[in-house]
Design an enzyme around this catalytic site. Structure first.
Site, short mmCIF file in Angstrom:
data_model
loop_
_atom_site.label_atom_id
_atom_site.label_comp_id
_atom_site.label_asym_id
_atom_site.label_seq_id
_atom_site.Cartn_x
_atom_site.Cartn_y
_atom_site.Cartn_z
N GLU A 171 34.61 37.22 44.28
CA GLU A 171 35.67 37.71 45.17
C GLU A 171 35.20 38.92 45.98
O GLU A 171 35.80 40.00 45.92
CB GLU A 171 36.92 38.06 44.36
CG GLU A 171 37.55 36.83 43.71
CD GLU A 171 38.85 37.10 42.97
OE1 GLU A 171 39.07 38.25 42.56
OE2 GLU A 171 39.64 36.17 42.80
N GLU A 363 38.34 29.10 40.70
CA GLU A 363 39.39 29.73 39.90
C GLU A 363 40.73 29.23 40.40
O GLU A 363 40.98 29.20 41.62
CB GLU A 363 39.40 31.26 40.06
CG GLU A 363 38.33 31.97 39.30
CD GLU A 363 38.46 33.49 39.38
OE1 GLU A 363 39.59 34.00 39.43
OE2 GLU A 363 37.41 34.15 39.41
C1 BG6 Z 1 40.43 36.77 39.85
C2 BG6 Z 1 39.22 37.30 39.14
O1 BG6 Z 1 40.87 37.76 40.72
O2 BG6 Z 1 41.58 36.52 39.15
C3 BG6 Z 1 39.26 37.14 37.63
O3 BG6 Z 1 38.04 36.78 39.66
C4 BG6 Z 1 40.66 37.38 37.14
O4 BG6 Z 1 38.31 38.01 37.09
C5 BG6 Z 1 41.58 36.34 37.76
O5 BG6 Z 1 40.80 37.41 35.76
C6 BG6 Z 1 43.01 36.42 37.29
O6 BG6 Z 1 43.50 37.71 37.43
P1 BG6 Z 1 44.15 38.48 36.22
O7 BG6 Z 1 44.37 39.83 36.71
O8 BG6 Z 1 45.41 37.74 35.91
O9 BG6 Z 1 43.17 38.41 35.11
#
Ligand code: BG6
Length: 470
Positions: A171, A363
């Site tokens: 990101e 993701e």
């Molecule tokens: C993304 C990141 O922003 O979202 C991850 O690459 C992160 O590292 C994921 O865990 C989910 O966000 P969060 O804050 O719910 O863990």
């Protein structure tokens, strides 16, 4: 329901700092995460503190065999993980790598290979070595390019026959919102000038392109991608001013994908730089290095957002302005992230039209509070129908995008096994198909339990998506 392509890379995603634990074992140095017990929402500490859930994580470092076996049982074709830079170069600027750190990833890659699971490896996922943050103010210092180059060269060479798919910076565009977590910049955000922030981004972009170049030299078969935080912006209304706001907001992120995919700064940045008194210091050779474009574009997708030019609307949305204002047509997760499956179809088409390169969703998922209960046979389970619905609805839209003609390499759900959250550093915000018995007060056995979604995802993979409910 459509059938996903035969070579589609189904899997799950993680990051070293959020699940490995073993923060100081076998020669690992500290990373910025070891002093951020409250994620991006809270203050940092002098050194590691016991309340920091990431120090132990979910102990993947010692339990990787059990976890990989479970991923294999679900039918994973790929597993996204990151290498903790500070396991390999404990201070970041060391001249020699830490052999014990390298051996750990050898063991993990070998274990994945046993099951035919392709690793998808992020070089830098929110875990800059702490020393680089403290001594150099992270990526504001140009010398980080050289340190990163040494690190990338070391792991590319070591794992050239074990890993084919690589991502450079997780990101990368998030640094403009979270410069400490994303770029190891210690200067507090309110004291950080735009000049320094964008200069730091320039260093990261050069380092990313350099990694692409070196990687291809080491093994021409490598597929190296960038990784973008994908949040498409809709205009809040059909007012042309809202449309232009949405365009400007999207460009804050597109700028990063544009350089990675096209190999040069996009023209619209000239105006942005001029209006913000930013002048990027390019050294000789930078422009040439940037021409090493990525093989594919990967991105995370959790939500969309809206832009408005109307100050009254902005006022109403106070507190939620990191990306924009809420969309009145969408519901949100327990953490306020707006749920928009169709936004995923939209962004897939948008990126593909723009870049004409293969895409990879690395993701996607729902962070939720799960309850571990006993079923009628006395087995412990989590009935996470809400997660199944979220993933089903998103995957249906992925299928639509493939039908639209988008070239998509694969899909990895975020946090396929419960892990510590990045933004809030909690374990209560769970994403996994596998429940991990660990809690924010530090209690728990670290035992793993399959959730209902475990069998659901297994079925989706086994049927190449045909089991999805439209
Ligand atoms: C993304 C990141 O922003 O979202 C991850 O690459 C992160 O590292 C994921 O865990 C989910 O966000 P969060 O804050 O719910 O863990």
């Amino acid at each position: 329901m459509m059938r996903f392509p035969d070579n589609f890379l189904w899997g799950g995603a993680t990051a070293a700092n959020q699940f490995e634990g073993a923060y100081n074992e076998d020669g690992k140095g500290l990373s910025i995460q070891d002093i951020a017990p409250k994620g991006i929402v809270g203050p940092i500490t002098e050194g590691p503190t016991e309340d920091n859930m990431k120090l132990i994580g979910i102990d993947f470092y010692h339990r990787y065999k059990e976890d990989i076996k479970l991923f294999a049982e679900m039918g994973f074709k790929t597993f996204r993980m990151s290498i903790a830079w500070s396991r390999i170069f404990p201070n970041g600027d060391d001249l020699e790598p830490n052999e014990k750190g390298l051996e750990f990833y050898d063991r993990v890659f070998d274990e994945l290979a046993k099951y035919g699971i392709e690793p998808l490896v992020t070089l830098s996922h929110y875990e800059t070595p702490l020393h680089l943050a403290k001594e150099y103010d992270g990526w504001t210092d140009r010398r980080l390019i050289g340190f990163f180059e040494r690190y990338a060269r070391t792991v590319f060479t070591r794992y050239k026959d074990k890993v084919k798919y690589w991502l450079t910076f997780n990101e990368i565009n998030s640094a403009i919102h979270a410069p400490f977590m994303s770029a190891g910049i210690m200067t507090p955000m309110d004291q950080l000038s735009k000049q320094d922030l964008y200069q730091a981004m320039h260093h990261e972009l050069v380092a990313s392109a350099l990694a692409v170049k070196i990687g291809h030299e080491i093994n021409p078969e490598f597929k190296i991608g960038c990784m973008i935080l994908g949040v498409p912006t809709y205009p809040l209304t059909a007012h042309p001013d809202d449309m232009l706001k949405a365009m400007a907001q999207d460009r804050e992120s597109l700028f990063f994908g544009d350089i990675h995919a096209r190999g040069e700064y996009p023209k619209y940045m000239n105006r942005f730089f001029k209006e913000n008194n930013i002048s990027i210091k390019m050294e000789e050779g930078d422009a040439e290095i940037l021409k090493n474009t990525v093989d594919f574009i990967s991105f995370s997708y959790y939500m969309s957002t809206c832009a408005t030019a109307n100050p009254d609307e902005l006022k109403k949305a106070e507190g939620n302005l990191i990306f924009g204002v809420p969309n009145p047509y969408l519901d949100a997760s327990e953490w306020g992230w707006q749920i928009d499956p169709k936004g995923l179809r939209y962004i897939l088409n948008f990126y593909y039209d723009r870049y004409q390169k293969p895409l990879f969703i690395v993701e996607n998922g729902l962070g939720a509070v799960d309850e571990l209960i006993e079923d009628e046979n006395g087995n412990k389970i989590v009935n996470d129908d809400y997660r199944i619905k979220y993933l089903n609805d998103h995957l249906v839209q992925v299928g639509e995008a493939i039908e639209d003609g988008v070239e998509l390499m694969g899909y990895t759900t975020w946090g396929c096994i419960d892990l510590v959250s990045a933004s809030t550093a909690e374990l209560k915000k769970r994403y996994g198909f596998i429940y991990v018995d660990r809690h924010d007060d530090g209690s728990g056995t670290l035992e793993r339990y399959k959730k209902k979604s475990f069998d659901w995802y297994k079925e989706v993979i086994a049927t190449q998506g045909e089991s999805l409910q439209k």
